[in-house]
Design a protein around this motif. Structure first.
Motif, mmCIF file in Angstrom:
data_model
loop_
_atom_site.group_PDB
_atom_site.id
_atom_site.type_symbol
_atom_site.label_atom_id
_atom_site.label_comp_id
_atom_site.label_asym_id
_atom_site.label_seq_id
_atom_site.Cartn_x
_atom_site.Cartn_y
_atom_site.Cartn_z
ATOM 1 N N GLY A 39 0.824 -1.249 -0.031
ATOM 2 C CA GLY A 39 -0.015 -0.076 0.094
ATOM 3 C C GLY A 39 0.780 1.333 -0.042
ATOM 4 O O GLY A 39 0.192 2.254 -0.052
ATOM 5 N N THR A 40 2.196 1.092 0.151
ATOM 6 C CA THR A 40 2.803 2.238 -0.138
ATOM 7 C C THR A 40 3.263 2.782 -1.139
ATOM 8 O O THR A 40 3.995 2.003 -2.061
ATOM 9 C CB THR A 40 4.234 2.184 0.959
ATOM 10 N N PRO A 41 2.599 4.085 -1.823
ATOM 11 C CA PRO A 41 3.284 4.268 -3.133
ATOM 12 C C PRO A 41 4.577 4.491 -3.502
ATOM 13 O O PRO A 41 5.381 5.295 -2.620
ATOM 14 C CB PRO A 41 2.452 5.594 -3.306
ATOM 15 N N ARG A 42 5.166 4.224 -4.512
ATOM 16 C CA ARG A 42 6.533 4.178 -4.719
ATOM 17 C C ARG A 42 6.753 5.427 -5.837
ATOM 18 O O ARG A 42 6.188 5.602 -6.891
ATOM 19 C CB ARG A 42 6.898 2.967 -5.467
ATOM 20 N N VAL A 43 7.250 6.473 -5.399
ATOM 21 C CA VAL A 43 7.175 7.774 -5.925
ATOM 22 C C VAL A 43 8.705 8.159 -6.581
ATOM 23 O O VAL A 43 9.609 8.037 -5.816
ATOM 24 C CB VAL A 43 6.842 8.976 -5.088
ATOM 25 N N ALA A 44 8.689 8.535 -7.780
ATOM 26 C CA ALA A 44 9.981 8.964 -8.500
ATOM 27 C C ALA A 44 9.889 10.343 -8.451
ATOM 28 O O ALA A 44 9.174 11.014 -9.043
ATOM 29 C CB ALA A 44 10.166 8.124 -9.972
ATOM 30 N N LEU A 45 11.161 11.023 -7.732
ATOM 31 C CA LEU A 45 11.362 12.457 -7.809
ATOM 32 C C LEU A 45 12.212 12.963 -8.926
ATOM 33 O O LEU A 45 13.197 12.270 -9.386
ATOM 34 C CB LEU A 45 12.044 12.831 -6.544
#
Length: 260
Positions: free
Chosen positions: A8-14
């Motif tokens: 459930g943790t969103p994987r975010v690319a910065l």
């Protein structure tokens, strides 16, 4: 290789942006701090390059497409792409698909990436539902709405909402906040006289608010306005909004000043 993540943790690319990388890394670190505090797993893809906007704005679509392909390949595997810049965010979210009208393979990829690309503050509020941050900033600030963030991505209320949760901060609205500061990417190079007049007007409006600090969400605008304010001798500090929201104003001097 992508790292495992909690369910459930969103994987975010910065997407760091060129200006942040070269001139203001603190903004990138502030973005990471805000995203992690909101429950995201943040990754900074090492293969990222310029988004291609300078070439695109100058009519060099071939270079823009080459850069866009690199960005698409690097960022498409993640749940979201987040950008601390309405300008670069707008390029990816609004202009990438049109670059590949003649390339069915990358057109689909560009549309997929565009659909999950967000400016930092709007991602926090509109996607993650963040309503407040844990930060303190004593003093009066004013806020400039960058053209790309406002007109392409609809960013207006979001930064003001989160700034309202910062302890000690008083927001005083900037007259004509929605008018361009004169930077406009390559516009300031092509039309320097017009650009100078625009930023001169903006600087006068900023000073007239009596605010101690000027905030915005695009580093190009901030560098432009900071330079003019400094040349005019105005005692106004300039910072990216993420630095205030992340309570990281102690980590770097205001834009255009040296930390001693």
């Amino acid at each position: 290789m992508l790292q495992p993540r909690p369910t459930g943790t969103p994987r975010v690319a910065l997407f760091v942006t060129c200006l942040v990388d070269l001139y203001r890394p603190t903004v990138g670190f502030a973005a990471i701090k805000l995203l992690e505090a909101a429950g995201c797993q943040v990754v900074v893809p090492e293969a990222q390059t310029c988004c291609g906007q300078p070439g695109y704005n100058s009519g060099d679509r071939a270079t823009a497409k080459d850069l866009a392909r690199s960005v698409i390949d690097a960022f498409l595997p993640y749940d979201h792409t987040v950008v601390p810049s309405g300008s670069c965010g707008g390029m990816i979210a609004h202009h990438y698909p049109g670059l590949f009208d003649d390339d069915p393979q990358y057109r689909g990829k560009a549309e997929a990436l565009a659909a999950k690309t967000h400016e930092l503050v709007s991602f926090l509020t509109d996607v993650l539902g963040v309503e407040a941050v844990k930060a303190r900033h004593d003093g009066v600030v004013t806020y400039h709405d960058s053209c790309a963030g406002l007109r392409e991505l609809g960013i207006k209320a979001q930064p003001r909402s989160l700034l309202g949760s910062v302890d000690g901060l008083v927001l005083k609205e900037l007259p004509d906040a929605e008018i361009c500061c004169g930077f406009g990417g390559t516009f300031c190079v092509k039309y320097p006289d017009i650009s100078t007049r625009m930023v001169d007007d903006k600087a006068k409006d900023v000073v007239a608010t009596g605010a101690e600090t000027l905030l915005a969400g695009d580093l190009g605008c901030l560098l432009n306005m900071a330079g003019r304010l400094k040349r005019e001798g105005a005692a106004v500090k300039v910072r990216h909004v993420a630095e205030v929201l992340a309570d990281m104003t102690h980590d770097a001097a205001p834009i255009g000043e040296s930390k001693v």
